[in-house]
Design a protein around this motif. Sequence first.
Motif, PDB file in Angstrom:
ATOM      1  N   GLU A 391       0.834  -1.217   0.000  1.00 50.78           N
ATOM      2  CA  GLU A 391       0.000   0.000   0.000  1.00 50.78           C
ATOM      3  C   GLU A 391       0.860   1.254   0.000  1.00 50.78           C
ATOM      4  N   ARG A 392       1.944   1.192   0.757  1.00 50.52           N
ATOM      5  CA  ARG A 392       2.827   2.352   0.779  1.00 50.52           C
ATOM      6  C   ARG A 392       3.534   2.524  -0.578  1.00 50.52           C
ATOM      7  N   CYS A 393       3.839   1.394  -1.233  1.00 53.83           N
ATOM      8  CA  CYS A 393       4.445   1.464  -2.581  1.00 53.83           C
ATOM      9  C   CYS A 393       3.498   2.194  -3.528  1.00 53.83           C
ATOM     10  N   ARG A 394       2.248   1.759  -3.498  1.00 53.46           N
ATOM     11  CA  ARG A 394       1.217   2.370  -4.329  1.00 53.46           C
ATOM     12  C   ARG A 394       1.111   3.871  -4.024  1.00 53.46           C
ATOM     13  N   PHE A 395       1.147   4.185  -2.744  1.00 50.08           N
ATOM     14  CA  PHE A 395       1.053   5.582  -2.313  1.00 50.08           C
ATOM     15  C   PHE A 395       2.180   6.421  -2.931  1.00 50.08           C
ATOM     16  N   TYR A 396       3.415   5.933  -2.864  1.00 52.32           N
ATOM     17  CA  TYR A 396       4.519   6.729  -3.414  1.00 52.32           C
ATOM     18  C   TYR A 396       4.422   6.823  -4.944  1.00 52.32           C
ATOM     19  N   GLN A 397       4.047   5.730  -5.597  1.00 48.82           N
ATOM     20  CA  GLN A 397       3.873   5.786  -7.059  1.00 48.82           C
ATOM     21  C   GLN A 397       2.854   6.866  -7.416  1.00 48.82           C
ATOM     22  N   ASP A 398       1.679   6.788  -6.768  1.00 47.21           N
ATOM     23  CA  ASP A 398       0.592   7.727  -7.086  1.00 47.21           C
ATOM     24  C   ASP A 398       1.004   9.161  -6.780  1.00 47.21           C
ATOM     25  N   THR A 399       1.623   9.348  -5.630  1.00 46.38           N
ATOM     26  CA  THR A 399       1.978  10.707  -5.220  1.00 46.38           C
ATOM     27  C   THR A 399       2.995  11.319  -6.173  1.00 46.38           C
ATOM     28  N   ILE A 400       4.004  10.545  -6.528  1.00 49.47           N
ATOM     29  CA  ILE A 400       5.047  11.087  -7.404  1.00 49.47           C
ATOM     30  C   ILE A 400       4.478  11.364  -8.801  1.00 49.47           C
ATOM     31  N   ASN A 401       3.501  10.556  -9.231  1.00 52.82           N
ATOM     32  CA  ASN A 401       2.785  10.881 -10.484  1.00 52.82           C
ATOM     33  C   ASN A 401       2.062  12.208 -10.383  1.00 52.82           C
ATOM     34  N   ILE A 452      15.490  -2.439   4.678  1.00 57.35           N
ATOM     35  CA  ILE A 452      14.693  -1.695   3.693  1.00 57.35           C
ATOM     36  C   ILE A 452      13.323  -2.347   3.498  1.00 57.35           C
ATOM     37  N   TYR A 453      12.290  -1.516   3.488  1.00 56.57           N
ATOM     38  CA  TYR A 453      10.946  -1.978   3.130  1.00 56.57           C
ATOM     39  C   TYR A 453      10.880  -2.088   1.603  1.00 56.57           C
ATOM     40  N   ARG A 454       9.884  -2.817   1.128  1.00 57.58           N
ATOM     41  CA  ARG A 454       9.672  -2.853  -0.323  1.00 57.58           C
ATOM     42  C   ARG A 454       9.498  -1.427  -0.857  1.00 57.58           C
ATOM     43  N   SER A 455       8.801  -0.567  -0.089  1.00 60.25           N
ATOM     44  CA  SER A 455       8.591   0.819  -0.559  1.00 60.25           C
ATOM     45  C   SER A 455       9.920   1.561  -0.705  1.00 60.25           C
ATOM     46  N   GLY A 456      10.892   1.217   0.115  1.00 57.79           N
ATOM     47  CA  GLY A 456      12.216   1.817  -0.015  1.00 57.79           C
ATOM     48  C   GLY A 456      12.859   1.395  -1.329  1.00 57.79           C
ATOM     49  N   GLU A 458      11.313   0.443  -4.000  1.00 59.50           N
ATOM     50  CA  GLU A 458      10.590   1.051  -5.127  1.00 59.50           C
ATOM     51  C   GLU A 458      10.905   2.539  -5.255  1.00 59.50           C
ATOM     52  N   TYR A 459      11.061   3.213  -4.114  1.00 63.82           N
ATOM     53  CA  TYR A 459      11.406   4.640  -4.173  1.00 63.82           C
ATOM     54  C   TYR A 459      12.770   4.793  -4.845  1.00 63.82           C
ATOM     55  N   ALA A 460      13.695   3.893  -4.504  1.00 64.77           N
ATOM     56  CA  ALA A 460      15.024   3.925  -5.135  1.00 64.77           C
ATOM     57  C   ALA A 460      14.898   3.731  -6.643  1.00 64.77           C
ATOM     58  N   GLN A 461      13.995   2.829  -7.056  1.00 64.99           N
ATOM     59  CA  GLN A 461      13.811   2.598  -8.504  1.00 64.99           C
ATOM     60  C   GLN A 461      13.225   3.825  -9.192  1.00 64.99           C
ATOM     61  N   ILE A 462      12.257   4.454  -8.523  1.00 62.22           N
ATOM     62  CA  ILE A 462      11.644   5.659  -9.097  1.00 62.22           C
ATOM     63  C   ILE A 462      12.717   6.720  -9.304  1.00 62.22           C
ATOM     64  N   ILE A 463      13.526   6.923  -8.280  1.00 61.78           N
ATOM     65  CA  ILE A 463      14.573   7.938  -8.366  1.00 61.78           C
ATOM     66  C   ILE A 463      15.525   7.609  -9.512  1.00 61.78           C
ATOM     67  N   SER A 464      15.934   6.366  -9.563  1.00 61.47           N
ATOM     68  CA  SER A 464      16.922   6.008 -10.585  1.00 61.47           C
ATOM     69  C   SER A 464      16.316   6.126 -11.982  1.00 61.47           C
ATOM     70  N   LYS A 465      15.031   5.785 -12.125  1.00 64.06           N
ATOM     71  CA  LYS A 465      14.369   5.908 -13.435  1.00 64.06           C
ATOM     72  C   LYS A 465      14.345   7.373 -13.887  1.00 64.06           C
TER      73      LYS A 465
END
Length: 472
Positions: A391-401, A452-456, A458-465
């Motif tokens: 859920e937190r992963c989804r939250f960061y994806q949505d928010t950064i979008n 690291i949580y899964r959300s961590g 994923e946040y790293a992947q978002i940043i790197s992308k």
Amino acid sequence: MFPCDFAWGAATAAYQIEGGWDSDNKGPSIWDTFCHQDKGSRVSGGQNADVTCSSYVMWEKDLQCIQQLGLTHYRMSLSWARLLPDGTTKNVNQKGVQYYNKVINDLLLRKVSPMVTLYHFDLPQALQEQGGWKSSNMATLFDSYARFCFQTFGDRVKLWITINEPYVCAKLGHEDGVHAPGVKEPGTAAYLVGHNMLRGHAMAWHSYDTLYRSKQKGAVSIAINSDWAEPLDPSDAEDVTATKRYLAFTLGWFAWPVFVTGDYPEIMRAAVDAQSKKLGYGGDRCRLPTFSQDEPAILGSADFFALNYYTSRKVKPRRGSGQMLCVKSDQDAEDVMDPSWPVCGVSWLAVVPHGLRKLLCYVKETFNNPEVYITENGFAQTGPLQMEDSERCRFYQDTINEVANAIGKDGVNVRGYFAWSLMDNFEWADGFSTRFGLFHVDFSDPERTRSIYRSGREYAQIISKYRSQTSS
Ligand code: PNW
């Protein structure tokens, strides 16, 4: 869509992560006192941050976490009482200076830019004993502390936040009494505290501007928290006005003086004065103070807009209890959550990523299109630990979008995004039961192992992308 120099960050605060509450000559802060007094009854489970993540000792672990996420920026705060145990520059604790030098230098070695908050809720207890933020003196004491920090760290720190969330200090600390210093003086103290914080902030900004800016070339602001708010029924004129009042008493309380007029929003002052009159309060005495022309100007005292966003509300006028002297009665706005919004961890945190985009547009329009840093935004977990926190992963994806759309489609000048928080930590009155981290911290383990949580991840992947898109 994110500019190539966009700040990708995570945030923490000294009291929440450092521990070492009495190590190496550190003076006590109001949060040390608050947690220790009344047999710990002020904080959930009688907890305190005497040790917490132990970052005072284990800061290198934090640096590893920061590097693992690929952050370009890290927002941290300085403990005033660690640097100046009695709150004044008469007595500097060199151990404290050394500690922050190590952290700042190590961040820079790893090509991470620090954003440093001078004050994140932890006033030196010695200054509370002189009246704390209710006292007019506090503004100049804060200014001296700020100058000391600019002088000591400003050769390396280029992004400064003077005060974090004056609203929370004023309201939760001096009206509701659920944060340190636990003062419950509804309807009066919060306005005084907010006022002195704004004065202190402006003095510090002017000190930077005249004494340090030309040499250090940094930027200074104040971090203002606000929900996004919409009328419960957009076709109801009373709901629309109540929403304006709601925003005037949250974002406007601190942003209006700094970015628009040098004074509080008119609807806020009108509402406070009308309520004083109705309740026969104080004759000519205003509960909402006025700024003196003889002091450094509040208007213009920020180089960028620092916004902490967590949640959204629907608003209608407040019914009943208008007889009480308190901020809520003055504000005369009832806020509710839309039943369609999921609520995470803590009861106040409805998850509304699109509210951030709307709030960013509102900031652009209301405050003359400033540069904006989102200095905090996050998602809480409570109950059983979930390392696979989808859920937190989804939250960061949505928010950064939503942030991407605010930049790309709405033209908001967003310069950076800081996730709250780098790691699980002491969540104020909620203690350790509420987890906001991108890293889990095992508080039962003397090593305070960070995982690291899964959300961590994923946040790293978002940043790197996004960074590879903008650098190519
Ligand atoms: C912010 N509320 O504070 C702070 O800046 C952080 O230190 C904190 O950990 C984070 O938000 C998460 O709560 C708040 O009760 C504290 O509405 C309390 C509230 C809001 C923000």
